[in-house]
Design an enzyme around this catalytic site. Sequence first.
Site, PDB file in Angstrom:
ATOM      1  N   LYS A  11      -1.889   3.007  -0.502  1.00  0.00           N
ATOM      2  CA  LYS A  11      -0.565   3.133  -1.131  1.00  0.00           C
ATOM      3  C   LYS A  11      -0.387   2.042  -2.175  1.00  0.00           C
ATOM      4  CE  LYS A  11       1.387  -0.703   0.709  1.00  0.00           C
ATOM      5  NZ  LYS A  11       1.677  -1.883  -0.065  1.00  0.00           N
ATOM      6  N   ASP A 141       3.688  -0.535   7.671  1.00  0.00           N
ATOM      7  CA  ASP A 141       3.226   0.440   6.678  1.00  0.00           C
ATOM      8  C   ASP A 141       2.580   1.670   7.316  1.00  0.00           C
ATOM      9  OD1 ASP A 141       4.011  -1.080   4.505  1.00  0.00           O
ATOM     10  OD2 ASP A 141       2.031  -1.952   4.146  1.00  0.00           O
TER      11      ASP A 141
END
Length: 314
Positions: A11, A141
Amino acid sequence: MRLYSLLAAAKINLYLEIVGSRPDGFHELIMVMQSVSLCDRITVRSIGVDEIRVRCEHPLVPADETNLAYRAAALIKERFPAAMAQLGGVEITIEKQIPVGAGLAGGSANAAAVLVGLDLLWNLGLTQSELQELGAELGSDVPFCVSGGTAIATGRGEQLDAISGIDTLHVVIAKYEAEFVSTPWAYQTYRAEYGDTYLAGVKDWQARQAEVRSGGMVRAVAHRDAQDLAQHLCNDFEKVVLPAHPKTAALKATMAELGGLGTLMSGSGPSVFTLAESEAQAEELATKLRSALPDPDLGIWTARFASSGVQLDG
Ligand code: ATP
């Protein structure tokens, strides 16, 4: 099937604002997260013995119980003991493409892939939100890495609202191999330098969230306006990380001058990305970057925006 191969996407943070200090010791964040097609391959394979094994040849990635992928398997084993007792242990093979310790959530992506892979291997039938709840126990995350795509993330980063992203965008990511930023250091330094700007309580955090949800970055994504999106790139960590890491600051300055849409550090760094409108532009920017900074220590990758976090390979 006794083996699943999955792709776990890295990401980038298109937006990262540190809003306040939470009673649980974490920081309250508002982020716009984006999956990119730079992926690790994770294979989960049933083995006859009641063990979790990790294989990874990357020198910076531990193959023991501290590996986040191992911890993901241990968590599933603890929650669903009958599955492992009945179906045997698991061997997890990690083929790394995502640079390690880069602010690209490589370890979290690996953990997310193991959760998805073991759900399949052990026929657990978990929903995506159940997988994300387990993921939140492993790291802030991990829930995003399960679902991926584009999302507004709040709380520690684990509260997610998926939004429709601009999947046509591409990105050039660069990182000096020898540069390392400790995420705890980045938070502590930010707190020391900017703690007096923190919003004090849940009501103020919610008000700020509402502003960001109707603000420039989210509007640009909703309107699929790449130029406008680039104008609203923001990462609070840059304020403390770039002054302490002049090589990464110089990398960002060089990348920003190459002619892409916009340039930002991802997460707590030290990777830096530049957005591009097409694959051809991304390749051209990567070539220009290589000639501007011919340092062999500089890793450069190109990728496109991706609409999923973990997906089956093949
Ligand atoms: P984030 O963006 O979530 O802060 P990161 O991209 O900065 O993460 P990782 O690549 O996840 O960082 O690695 C951080 C540390 O975690 C490394 O020092 C590494 O030794 C350790 N680690 C444990 N498991 C893994 C894994 N499966 N892959 C990569 N690193 C791992």
